[in-house]
Scaffold this active site. Structure first.
Site, PDB file in Angstrom:
ATOM      1  N   ASP A  18       6.694 -11.682   9.516  1.00 44.59           N
ATOM      2  CA  ASP A  18       5.818 -10.455  10.030  1.00 44.59           C
ATOM      3  C   ASP A  18       4.089 -10.821   9.851  1.00 44.59           C
ATOM      4  OD1 ASP A  18       4.796  -8.250  10.723  1.00 44.59           O
ATOM      5  OD2 ASP A  18       5.469  -6.836   9.204  1.00 44.59           O
TER       6      ASP A  18
ATOM      7  N   ASP B   1      12.385  -5.700   3.582  1.00 45.98           N
ATOM      8  CA  ASP B   1      10.939  -6.146   3.829  1.00 45.98           C
ATOM      9  C   ASP B   1      10.224  -6.286   2.587  1.00 45.98           C
ATOM     10  OD1 ASP B   1       8.459  -6.865   4.832  1.00 45.98           O
ATOM     11  OD2 ASP B   1       8.108  -5.098   5.994  1.00 45.98           O
TER      12      ASP B   1
ATOM     13  N   ARG C 246       0.803  -1.242   0.074  1.00 49.04           N
ATOM     14  CA  ARG C 246      -0.092   0.082   0.158  1.00 49.04           C
ATOM     15  C   ARG C 246       0.966   1.200   0.092  1.00 49.04           C
ATOM     16  NH1 ARG C 246      -2.615   1.464   5.601  1.00 49.04           N
ATOM     17  NH2 ARG C 246      -0.858   1.504   7.169  1.00 49.04           N
TER      18      ARG C 246
ATOM     19  N   LYS D 189      12.297  -0.953   1.775  1.00 43.27           N
ATOM     20  CA  LYS D 189      10.946  -1.955   1.236  1.00 43.27           C
ATOM     21  C   LYS D 189      11.178  -2.543  -0.211  1.00 43.27           C
ATOM     22  CE  LYS D 189       8.097  -1.378   4.694  1.00 43.27           C
ATOM     23  NZ  LYS D 189       7.529  -2.323   5.372  1.00 43.27           N
TER      24      LYS D 189
ATOM     25  N   ASP E 261      11.856  -1.797  15.318  1.00 45.43           N
ATOM     26  CA  ASP E 261      11.213  -1.091  13.771  1.00 45.43           C
ATOM     27  C   ASP E 261      10.011  -0.239  14.258  1.00 45.43           C
ATOM     28  OD1 ASP E 261      10.403  -0.296  11.405  1.00 45.43           O
ATOM     29  OD2 ASP E 261       9.247  -2.097  11.019  1.00 45.43           O
TER      30      ASP E 261
ATOM     31  N   CYS F 104       5.796  -2.012  14.123  1.00 41.60           N
ATOM     32  CA  CYS F 104       4.694  -0.936  14.424  1.00 41.60           C
ATOM     33  C   CYS F 104       4.021  -0.813  12.834  1.00 41.60           C
ATOM     34  CB  CYS F 104       4.882   0.410  14.678  1.00 41.60           C
ATOM     35  SG  CYS F 104       6.051   1.481  14.064  1.00 41.60           S
TER      36      CYS F 104
ATOM     37  N   GLU G  92      12.573  -9.587   5.636  1.00 39.26           N
ATOM     38  CA  GLU G  92      11.113  -9.811   6.399  1.00 39.26           C
ATOM     39  C   GLU G  92      10.189 -10.181   5.385  1.00 39.26           C
ATOM     40  OE1 GLU G  92      10.688  -6.189   8.723  1.00 39.26           O
ATOM     41  OE2 GLU G  92       8.377  -6.326   9.076  1.00 39.26           O
TER      42      GLU G  92
ATOM     43  N   LYS H   8       4.186  -7.130  16.538  1.00 37.09           N
ATOM     44  CA  LYS H   8       3.335  -6.005  16.487  1.00 37.09           C
ATOM     45  C   LYS H   8       2.407  -6.097  17.208  1.00 37.09           C
ATOM     46  CE  LYS H   8       4.854  -4.584  11.530  1.00 37.09           C
ATOM     47  NZ  LYS H   8       4.363  -4.800  10.445  1.00 37.09           N
TER      48      LYS H   8
ATOM     49  N   ASP I 290       9.438   3.210  13.766  1.00 42.29           N
ATOM     50  CA  ASP I 290       9.736   4.538  13.197  1.00 42.29           C
ATOM     51  C   ASP I 290       8.213   5.494  12.989  1.00 42.29           C
ATOM     52  OD1 ASP I 290       8.997   2.655  11.433  1.00 42.29           O
ATOM     53  OD2 ASP I 290      10.415   3.565   9.741  1.00 42.29           O
TER      54      ASP I 290
HETATM   55  C1  LIG Z   1       6.275   1.416   9.939  1.00 41.20           C
HETATM   56  C2  LIG Z   1       7.091   0.158  10.055  1.00 41.20           C
HETATM   57  N1  LIG Z   1       8.577   0.497   9.709  1.00 41.20           N
HETATM   58  C3  LIG Z   1       6.918  -0.730   8.900  1.00 41.20           C
HETATM   59  O1  LIG Z   1       7.332  -0.851   7.910  1.00 41.20           O
HETATM   60  N2  LIG Z   1       5.689  -1.668   9.026  1.00 41.20           N
HETATM   61  C4  LIG Z   1       5.247  -2.269   8.097  1.00 41.20           C
HETATM   62  C5  LIG Z   1       3.587  -2.103   7.848  1.00 41.20           C
HETATM   63  C6  LIG Z   1       3.206  -0.799   8.081  1.00 41.20           C
HETATM   64  C7  LIG Z   1       1.827  -0.282   7.205  1.00 41.20           C
HETATM   65  O2  LIG Z   1       1.758  -0.702   6.161  1.00 41.20           O
HETATM   66  O3  LIG Z   1       1.416   0.153   8.032  1.00 41.20           O
HETATM   67  C8  LIG Z   1       5.817  -3.661   7.957  1.00 41.20           C
HETATM   68  O4  LIG Z   1       6.631  -4.053   8.698  1.00 41.20           O
HETATM   69  O5  LIG Z   1       5.316  -4.521   7.274  1.00 41.20           O
HETATM   70 MG   LIG Z   2       6.906  -6.003   7.625  1.00 40.01          MG
END
Ligand SMILES: C[C@H](N)C(=O)N[C@H](CCC(=O)O)C(=O)O
Ligand SMILES: [Mg+2]
Length: 362
Positions: A243, A190, A24, A162, A320, A295, A218, A267, A322
């Protein structure tokens, strides 16, 4: 300390830049705030984001779960009877982990206030300061390179990059970033479920062969594909962190018993709060599997709860958290102190949240 009311509100906080993953793109944090009132005048604060693509929880769903199921089962209960409250919270409705997390966080806030102690001390008190990574959104390689250099200038030593949108381009992305930041910066990636299992093995081996020095990967494959996750874990050297595949303690047990991953990302929005996260922490301790605490796109109330859990437990070795630093403003007075990568717990009782600006009550 009896619960007299559970109120709900909404906050909206713009992000500094759009947050982009394989799942997203988001431009602002749009969270539900929970305020639990008690007969002693103590107030507990909680928060939940509607991360529909990961948790299935929407704004309307979180509000409905709390108003129609959780609130009626908790009003009148005494916070001293904490175990009974938690059992009721988790049996009042199935799933709805974000709604449960928001209420669980507000209850732990009150629990700490009841003992006049910060929650991290009640849970183990292992340390006071933790260091978070920063997310680099998935974009074209040049933009990701620029974002990585900017993050390092702010003092971040770990980047969470990402990927998962196009595996060949992902290799180019990582080459560009490693080339730009040098060898001393820690890079974790990730894929947010974006790769097929064999594609993940190919891509990760290629990254290994290129010497890109990836700390961990991840969620390389779909959340429900535990066999695919194990295939990747068994066939690459880069450690695999689950995750989206782990929400409940039962999910964690499946991963641990099958050795389907090397690490677990906790989380609060997936576990339904601190109470169930502690169960996963204990399982991970037994198996000797280190955890990350992560988070969603959350502001400082719920991330402060995650900070306290991380500060309490030694097995949580990767951070993680942030969410608050990705926001362009901080509507919360009190709570953990965020200074770019350095996060310090506030020694106030509970989670130390004093006030939240701009709540629109529902
Ligand atoms: C915010 C955190 N660093 C992060 O990357 N979380 C994501 C999912 C966050 C989201 O889409 O709200 C994760 O670890 O997948
Ligand atoms: Mg993740």
């Amino acid at each position: 300390m009896k619960i007299t009311d559970i109120k709900l509100g909404r906050i909206s906080v713009p992000l500094k830049t759009p947050f982009k993953t394989a799942l997203r793109t988001v431009k602002s944090v749009e969270d539900i705030i929970v305020i639990i009132e008690t007969d002693t005048g103590n107030i507990g604060y909680g928060e939940a984001p509607p991360t529909g693509v990961i948790t299935g929880d929407t704004t309307g769903g979180i509000i409905g779960a709390i108003k129609d199921h959780i609130r009626p089962s908790l009003i009148g209960m005494d916070v001293e009877n904490f175990e009974e409250i938690m059992i009721r919270l988790h049996s009042s409705v199935v799933k709805n982990t974000s709604a449960k997390a928001a209420v669980d966080i507000a209850l732990y806030d009150l629990y700490g206030q009841m003992f006049n102690a910060p929650v991290y001390k009640l849970l183990g008190g292992y340390r006071k300061e933790i260091t978070t990574d920063i997310t680099i959104s998935v974009n074209d390689p040049e933009e990701m390179e620029r974002d990585s250099i900017n993050a390092i200038k702010l003092g971040y030593e770990t980047l969470k990059v990402k990927v998962g949108k196009d595996s060949n381009l992902d290799i180019k992305r990582l080459k560009a970033i490693r080339n730009a930041v040098g060898k001393d910066i820690n890079i974790r990636i990730d894929a947010n479920q974006g790769w097929k299992p064999k594609e993940a093995v190919y891509t990760l081996r290629k990254m290994e062969d290129l010497g890109l020095d990836i700390e961990l990967v991840e969620q390389p494959v779909l959340a429900h594909d535990i066999e695919g996750m194990k295939l990747v874990t068994d066939n690459v050297n880069i450690p695999v962190l689950v995750d989206e595949s782990v929400f409940s303690p039962r999910d964690a047990m499946t991963i641990l018993q099958n050795r389907a991953a090397d690490l677990i990302n906790l989380k609060l929005m997936k576990t339904g709060g601190v109470y169930n996260a502690l169960k996963i922490v204990s399982m991970a301790e037994i198996y000797g599997v280190e955890c990350m605490i992560g988070c969603m796109l959350e502001a400082k109330v719920s991330v402060t709860a995650a900070v306290h859990l991380a500060a309490a437990k030694k097995i949580i070795t990767k951070i993680d958290l942030d969410g608050p630093v990705l926001c362009s403003e901080d509507p919360v007075t009190g709570g953990a102190v965020f200074n770019n990568s350095k996060i310090t717990v506030n020694e106030g009782s509970g989670f130390g949240i004093k006030d939240i600006e701009g709540i629109k009550y529902i």
